[in-house]
Scaffold this motif. Structure first.
Motif, PDB file in Angstrom:
ATOM      1  N   VAL A   1      -7.980   3.664   3.472  1.00  0.00           N
ATOM      2  CA  VAL A   1      -6.931   4.291   2.673  1.00  0.00           C
ATOM      3  C   VAL A   1      -7.502   5.416   1.824  1.00  0.00           C
TER       4      VAL A   1
ATOM      5  N   PHE B   1      -8.134  -1.885   6.125  1.00  0.00           N
ATOM      6  CA  PHE B   1      -7.374  -0.647   6.052  1.00  0.00           C
ATOM      7  C   PHE B   1      -8.251   0.457   5.446  1.00  0.00           C
TER       8      PHE B   1
ATOM      9  N   LEU C   1      -0.371   5.276  -1.188  1.00  0.00           N
ATOM     10  CA  LEU C   1      -1.649   5.363  -0.497  1.00  0.00           C
ATOM     11  C   LEU C   1      -1.423   5.688   0.973  1.00  0.00           C
ATOM     12  N   THR C   2      -2.324   6.449   1.541  1.00  0.00           N
ATOM     13  CA  THR C   2      -2.239   6.831   2.945  1.00  0.00           C
ATOM     14  C   THR C   2      -3.211   5.991   3.761  1.00  0.00           C
ATOM     15  N   ILE C   3      -2.711   5.376   4.816  1.00  0.00           N
ATOM     16  CA  ILE C   3      -3.544   4.561   5.703  1.00  0.00           C
ATOM     17  C   ILE C   3      -3.910   5.407   6.919  1.00  0.00           C
TER      18      ILE C   3
ATOM     19  N   LEU D   1       0.833  -1.203   0.000  1.00  0.00           N
ATOM     20  CA  LEU D   1       0.000   0.000   0.000  1.00  0.00           C
ATOM     21  C   LEU D   1       0.867   1.253   0.000  1.00  0.00           C
TER      22      LEU D   1
END
Length: 492
Positions: free
Chosen positions: A125, A123, A105-107, A100
């Motif tokens: 995201v 998650f 991508l930001t979690i 990810l």
């Protein structure tokens, strides 16, 4: 006896069919090994016999029960849910988070459960703009990447420096790992040696922490424009680099080697720093006090709950924070059974239920070590200083020229991301003065006027908590060849 042996043979040939789950397999093994089941075997009265299981059991199981990935854009208003379920093994969580992260991508949230040999995670995201994932191609790439069935060592993957470290995986470059004592001007000295030996740095990432430095450089031979195949030349390069990395510090050993592992570069940097004991309390009290003043918002608490040790991390949120903490716990050989990650204002709160791989909880010395290592992992990427961009036509010796300019003007590089995109050098440097203090903007502006290829952009230090977009040129450089050809869209 003949019947028993025949049954064992069936298990060896097709273990995934006879016992689909490891728990069932263990019960089956115990049944076969019990004295009652073998009571008619006269030669087995004093010992137990364990049936042979094919070492490819995990592969068979992954075929029978492949990982399942679901992308949900309906349940949450402001985030896309990525749900992953698969058989669990040590490092599965890190693999998923790493994939990810590599897709930028930001979690923001995560709920993790991996007890009982099965991995079930959710998650939340977003993309780098904080929006849901709507691009069907990107959604397909997420599903393909997280299925864990793709071949990671494809020709395209091998040609992308940064995704993994090792000359076997990067056929067009030689990867060199460096660790040693940090000091102002060190990067300038290293690049000068490489330029002197007719080597070009195509990509590099440099981290510093607690007066230690770790670096992975991808270099090519100027004569062949390929990896350094002359063994004697490579030996001379390492012989020259080692005393530079050592500096005047006789207490710790410097290291300069050709990378041989198949490891993601950012995980490898964490490993190099961890092996170099950058988290050890060996710095002076004044340095400890100074570091706490710069990073007052990192707290790590470790308690106990039933059969787990509970690790709670709270710090200012930033990109790749989850990767840094999970990477550290994985490399310390701890198993994350449950975890919850959620935002709290500008902070991120991470709570892990962990045990060692042998099932034990943490004793007091282990708790102290985990606390130090997590704090160090968070600090390593929280680069201090002014962020400087460089974008110009690449040429031999350019990196040496730039780093020498920094050294001659009293600037110290605390972190660097070096990349080459086509015929362009696109780099990022975080700089302070030689004492680690903020740089005078007037001084930097004067340097920029003399070197027009430097674009200066003042950015708050990541350790001060701003959640910024992490579109670094190095992270873009390690993406697929397709994306690299789309142009220089690297500016924030």
């Amino acid at each position: 006896m003949r019947c028993c042996l025949t049954l064992v043979k069936v298990v060896a040939v097709c273990p995934g069919i006879v016992c689909k789950r490891r728990g069932e397999r263990r019960e089956f093994v115990n049944m076969l090994a019990s004295p009652m089941s073998l009571s008619n075997a006269p030669t087995m009265t004093s010992s137990r016999s364990w049936p042979y299981f094919d070492p490819e059991y995990d592969t068979m199981s992954s075929i029978i029960d492949p990982p399942k990935v679901m992308i949900d854009n309906d349940s949450e208003k402001n985030a896309t849910l990525v749900k992953v379920s698969s058989q669990n093994k040590h490092g599965t969580l890190l693999e998923v988070v790493q994939e990810l992260m590599d897709m930028d991508l930001t979690i923001s949230k995560a709920y993790i459960t991996s007890d009982g040999g099965w991995f079930m995670d959710v998650f939340h995201v977003t993309d780098q703009k904080g929006l849901k994932i709507r691009d069907e191609k990107l959604i397909g790439n997420i599903q393909k990447a997280l299925s864990l069935q793709k071949k990671k060592w494809t020709a395209e993957f091998q040609k992308c420096p940064g995704r993994s470290v090792g000359t076997q995986t990067i056929s067009e470059h030689t990867a060199i790992e460096l660790t040693g004592t940090d000091r102002p001007g060190l990067l300038s000295e290293v690049t000068a040696v490489l330029a002197e030996m007719s080597c070009r740095v195509n990509a590099a990432e440099v981290w510093t922490h607690n007066r230690r430095v770790a670096c992975v450089m991808y270099v090519t031979d100027e004569d062949t424009l390929g990896p350094i195949e002359n063994v004697r030349k490579l030996e001379r390069i390492l012989e020259k680099l080692n005393p530079i990395m050592q500096g005047c510090d006789d207490e710790k050993v410097a290291r300069s080697v050709v990378a041989e592992s198949f490891t993601h570069v950012e995980r490898r940097l964490h490993q190099l720093m961890l092996a170099d004991h950058d988290s050890d309390p060996s710095v002076s009290q004044s340095q400890i006090s100074s570091r706490k003043q710069k990073n007052p918002n990192i707290t790590v608490e470790i308690g106990s709950e039933k059969n787990y040790s509970v690790v709670k991390v709270q710090c200012l949120d930033r990109p790749k924070l989850l990767f840094d903490t999970v990477c550290t716990l994985t490399d310390l050989k701890y198993v994350v059974s449950h975890a919850t990650i959620y935002p709290s204002g500008s902070y991120a709160v991470q709570e892990y239920h962990i045990r060692s791989m042998d099932g034990r909880t943490l004793d007091d010395p282990a708790k102290a070590k985990v606390k130090r290592c997590l704090e160090a992992a968070i600090e390593r990427r929280s680069s201090e200083g002014l962020r400087l961009y460089l974008c110009t036509t690449d040429r031999p010796g350019l990196l040496t020229e730039v780093t020498r300019t920094f050294r001659e003007n009293g600037l110290s590089v605390t972190r660097a991301e070096v990349s080459t995109q086509g015929d362009k050098a696109v780099n990022t440097f975080y700089v302070t003065d030689v004492n680690g203090l903020p740089v005078d903007l007037k001084k930097v502006e004067a340097i920029r006027k003399e070197n027009p290829f430097l674009e200066v952009h003042a950015v708050p230090a990541a350790s001060e908590g701003a959640r910024v977009l992490d579109a670094s040129p190095f992270s873009k450089f390690i993406k697929s060849s397709e994306r690299l050809l789309q142009g220089l869209g690297w500016r924030v």
